[in-house]
Design an enzyme around this catalytic site. Sequence first.
Site, short mmCIF file in Angstrom:
data_model
loop_
_atom_site.label_atom_id
_atom_site.label_comp_id
_atom_site.label_asym_id
_atom_site.label_seq_id
_atom_site.Cartn_x
_atom_site.Cartn_y
_atom_site.Cartn_z
N CYS A 85 1.01 -1.20 -0.02
CA CYS A 85 -0.25 0.01 0.02
C CYS A 85 0.85 1.27 0.14
CB CYS A 85 -1.32 -0.09 1.32
SG CYS A 85 -0.21 0.40 2.60
N GLU A 86 0.55 2.20 -0.80
CA GLU A 86 1.39 3.27 -0.84
C GLU A 86 1.22 4.36 0.27
OE1 GLU A 86 -0.03 5.43 -4.28
OE2 GLU A 86 -1.65 6.44 -3.31
N HIS A 88 1.66 3.19 3.68
CA HIS A 88 2.32 2.80 4.84
C HIS A 88 3.44 1.99 4.21
CE1 HIS A 88 -1.90 3.33 6.31
NE2 HIS A 88 -1.23 3.66 7.33
N GLN A 126 -5.42 -0.39 -3.41
CA GLN A 126 -6.36 -1.44 -3.87
C GLN A 126 -7.41 -1.14 -4.99
OE1 GLN A 126 -7.78 -4.31 -1.15
NE2 GLN A 126 -9.49 -5.11 -2.63
N HIS A 154 -5.04 -6.37 4.37
CA HIS A 154 -4.30 -4.98 4.29
C HIS A 154 -3.33 -5.23 5.65
CE1 HIS A 154 -5.37 -2.56 0.89
NE2 HIS A 154 -6.11 -3.47 0.80
N CYS A 156 -1.56 -3.15 6.63
CA CYS A 156 -1.47 -1.84 7.63
C CYS A 156 -2.65 -1.53 8.30
CB CYS A 156 -1.43 -0.65 6.61
SG CYS A 156 -2.63 -0.69 5.45
ZN LIG Z 1 -1.91 1.35 4.22
#
Ligand SMILES: [Zn+2]
Length: 199
Positions: A85-86, A88, A126, A154, A156
């Site tokens: 994910c961009e 985290h 996503q 995810h 994160c």
């Molecule tokens: Zn994230």
Amino acid sequence: MSETLPKKSTVDKPRIERAVREILAAIGEDPEREGVLGTPRRVADAYEYLFSGLNEDPTHHLEVGFAEDYGNVVVVRDIHLASLCEHHLLPFIGKAHLAYAPKGRVVGLSKLARVVEGYARRPQLQERLTAQIADALYGYLGSWGSVVVIEADHTCMTMRGVQKPGSITVTTAARGVFEEDDARRAEVLGLIYRGGLGR
Ligand SMILES: [Zn+2]
């Protein structure tokens, strides 16, 4: 050679190594401790691989197809998906399910997996990943329409913050005839969901 073939890596690995050493120091670790001494180099190698999609236009995997007058919808379920994910730079891992209605041209199943990989190996959302794959299958492949469903865990969310282990995020995108026609989209989503998600 086509311009869309993957370019040579442009990842600056020494710079990543310096940054990771800095992170280790910043969290109170000793960057000289034996166990983490090689960590900056390993992280740089891993990032080069995990972000290799940034230098790639994944639609090039769809260049080689077969002329095929197949009137039905092609559905491919359970393509393994791993991205970061961009927000985290933490992994989200799950499955992609793809469907498209060929307009005289189909592609090999392994090529579809490569398209998913190419878009996944970059800092991602996503929702965007789902849309990019749907656009490639519709616009680039030149199909009548496409449907993409992605379900992912995810880390994160599940390792920090709200800490909801087992929660799955599901995103969908529909293009062409499947965007316009609710009944056709429902039919394809039924094929994708058959057997249930998250298994
Ligand atoms: Zn994230």
